[in-house]
Design a protein around this motif. Structure first.
Motif, PDB file in Angstrom:
ATOM      1  N   LEU A 108      42.647  55.412  39.637  1.00  0.00           N
ATOM      2  CA  LEU A 108      41.520  54.482  39.688  1.00  0.00           C
ATOM      3  C   LEU A 108      41.290  53.984  41.115  1.00  0.00           C
ATOM      4  CD1 LEU A 108      39.383  52.936  38.096  1.00  0.00           C
ATOM      5  CD2 LEU A 108      41.090  51.159  37.638  1.00  0.00           C
ATOM      6  N   ALA A 109      42.359  53.704  41.853  1.00  0.00           N
ATOM      7  CA  ALA A 109      42.216  53.244  43.235  1.00  0.00           C
ATOM      8  C   ALA A 109      41.613  54.329  44.123  1.00  0.00           C
ATOM      9  CB  ALA A 109      43.579  52.816  43.779  1.00  0.00           C
ATOM     10  N   LEU A 110      42.029  55.577  43.925  1.00  0.00           N
ATOM     11  CA  LEU A 110      41.473  56.686  44.712  1.00  0.00           C
ATOM     12  C   LEU A 110      39.995  56.886  44.411  1.00  0.00           C
ATOM     13  CD1 LEU A 110      44.423  59.228  44.401  1.00  0.00           C
ATOM     14  CD2 LEU A 110      43.723  58.015  46.469  1.00  0.00           C
ATOM     15  N   VAL A 127      35.093  44.431  36.434  1.00  0.00           N
ATOM     16  CA  VAL A 127      35.305  44.720  35.012  1.00  0.00           C
ATOM     17  C   VAL A 127      36.739  45.161  34.751  1.00  0.00           C
ATOM     18  CG1 VAL A 127      34.639  46.270  33.126  1.00  0.00           C
ATOM     19  CG2 VAL A 127      32.882  45.277  34.599  1.00  0.00           C
ATOM     20  N   SER A 128      37.310  45.937  35.670  1.00  0.00           N
ATOM     21  CA  SER A 128      38.675  46.423  35.461  1.00  0.00           C
ATOM     22  C   SER A 128      39.718  45.340  35.717  1.00  0.00           C
ATOM     23  CB  SER A 128      38.949  47.629  36.363  1.00  0.00           C
ATOM     24  OG  SER A 128      38.831  47.282  37.738  1.00  0.00           O
ATOM     25  N   TYR A 129      39.404  44.341  36.560  1.00  0.00           N
ATOM     26  CA  TYR A 129      40.347  43.259  36.829  1.00  0.00           C
ATOM     27  C   TYR A 129      40.375  42.224  35.704  1.00  0.00           C
ATOM     28  CZ  TYR A 129      40.400  44.812  41.748  1.00  0.00           C
ATOM     29  OH  TYR A 129      40.525  45.532  42.912  1.00  0.00           O
ATOM     30  N   MET A 130      39.257  42.033  35.025  1.00  0.00           N
ATOM     31  CA  MET A 130      39.123  40.924  34.077  1.00  0.00           C
ATOM     32  C   MET A 130      40.168  40.905  32.963  1.00  0.00           C
ATOM     33  SD  MET A 130      34.990  40.539  33.727  1.00  0.00           S
ATOM     34  CE  MET A 130      35.133  39.493  32.294  1.00  0.00           C
ATOM     35  N   ALA A 189      45.606  48.044  34.269  1.00  0.00           N
ATOM     36  CA  ALA A 189      45.300  49.161  35.164  1.00  0.00           C
ATOM     37  C   ALA A 189      44.468  48.715  36.363  1.00  0.00           C
ATOM     38  CB  ALA A 189      44.570  50.266  34.399  1.00  0.00           C
ATOM     39  N   GLY A 190      43.441  47.924  36.120  1.00  0.00           N
ATOM     40  CA  GLY A 190      42.589  47.470  37.216  1.00  0.00           C
ATOM     41  C   GLY A 190      43.340  46.596  38.202  1.00  0.00           C
ATOM     42  N   TRP A 191      44.159  45.692  37.688  1.00  0.00           N
ATOM     43  CA  TRP A 191      44.920  44.804  38.566  1.00  0.00           C
ATOM     44  C   TRP A 191      45.936  45.589  39.389  1.00  0.00           C
ATOM     45  CZ3 TRP A 191      44.096  40.027  40.091  1.00  0.00           C
ATOM     46  CH2 TRP A 191      45.135  39.295  40.685  1.00  0.00           C
ATOM     47  N   GLY A 192      46.456  46.657  38.816  1.00  0.00           N
ATOM     48  CA  GLY A 192      47.432  47.466  39.535  1.00  0.00           C
ATOM     49  C   GLY A 192      46.857  48.241  40.698  1.00  0.00           C
TER      50      GLY A 192
END
Length: 317
Positions: A108-110, A127-130, A189-192
């Motif tokens: 996701l980061a890439l 949206v992914s961090y929430m 996943a988003g927070w990571g």
């Protein structure tokens, strides 16, 4: 003025004069003292309580006054019918979470780093961090409502599309690990991706420009420029996650447990809780189990760190 670090680096002895000069900056040393006191009080001092695992602890006698029994509680746990079950369940859920959940924040980061549209990128990040900020109790409640076979969204869709009701996933031992792992991936996943995004921000744009001149596609630039740049970060986080592999979160597992899925959901942390507070007050037995679990984590940490170091990658030491 020579600092303590300079004196150590160049090999000079730390004389009284140098020490006196550095003590003039006592305000800065206070900043070191605060986290040091925190570590001593909340991390190292509680380790004295680990001796409860080798004693028949009685509250009225205290830790020091209780009788020393050696490996009695460890032997009782190893011979218990629950030993194999809780160890297997803990290892399966932990390994499943590591294999399925560790690569997703990297991918996701890439992908986010390679996006061109800033507005869309910001929307995806938000949206992914929430989900990370939703409490565990609310997450479990949402899962229960979503997969309710009668009134849940998944149950209604299954009944409308396939013409048959959705199986009770919370009552199925085989479904527990899937629900636990993938709901955790959705939540974290988003927070990571934050750590990997910070590492990607340090990639020299000239490398991408050179790769573009050589005709590299966007995928090849991710593969040969971005991925090697964050590989040390990936290795360090993999070692840390491997060291915590047997420390499956208590709250979420306990909230998702039912009498029907207990065969696959009973892990070390929930078993320790029940032994300590539900099935009695055998604190010594529970401490022995917790100490055994910590030893497994330490061994896994040493193994993974040693393997990555010998392979020429980054390591903690």
């Amino acid at each position: 003025m020579e600092t303590v670090k300079d004196v150590i680096r160049i090999g000079k002895p730390l004389s009284r004069g140098n020490l006196r000069k550095n003590l003039k900056h006592w305000q800065l040393m206070l900043f070191i003292l605060i986290p040091l006191i925190y570590l001593l009080i909340f991390k190292y001092y509680p380790m004295l309580g680990a001796q409860i695992a080798f004693k028949d602890f009685k509250p009225q006698l205290g830790i020091w006054g209780s009788e020393w029994v050696g490996m009695k509680h460890f032997d009782a746990f190893f011979q218990s019918y629950q030993f194999e079950r809780v160890l297997r369940n803990t290892f399966v859920i932990s390994l499943y979470s590591l294999i399925a959940g560790f690569p997703i924040p990297i991918i996701l980061a890439l992908l986010l780093h390679s996006m061109r549209g800033k507005r869309f990128k910001s929307l995806v990040e938000t949206v992914s961090y929430m989900p990370h900020f939703i409490s565990t109790v609310v997450i479990v409640g949402m899962i229960m409502q979503l997969f309710n076979p009668h009134i849940g969204l998944a149950g209604v869709v299954s009944q409308s599309v396939f013409g048959q009701p959705l199986p009770d996933l919370f009552g199925s031992p085989g479904s527990f690990s899937h629900l636990y792992v993938w709901s955790g991936i959705w939540q974290n996943a988003g927070w990571g991706t934050i750590i990997y995004a910070a590492a990607l921000a340090g990639v020299d744009p000239a490398q991408h420009e050179a790769a573009q001149i050589d005709g590299a596609s966007r995928f090849k630039r991710i593969l040969y420029v971005d991925l090697p740049a964050i590989m040390p970060t990936i290795t360090i986080l993999l070692i840390i996650n491997a060291g915590n592999m047997m420390s499956v979160g208590f709250e979420k597992v306990f909230l998702m447990q039912t009498d029907l899925n207990l065969r696959s959901s009973e892990i070390i942390s929930t078993y320790v809780y029940k032994v300590s507070f539900v099935q009695g007050s055998n604190f010594s037995f529970a401490s022995a189990i917790g100490l055994f679990n910590s030893l497994i984590n330490m061994v896994l940490l040493l193994i993974v760190n040693g393997v990555t170091r010998r392979m020429g990658g980054s390591s903690l030491w």
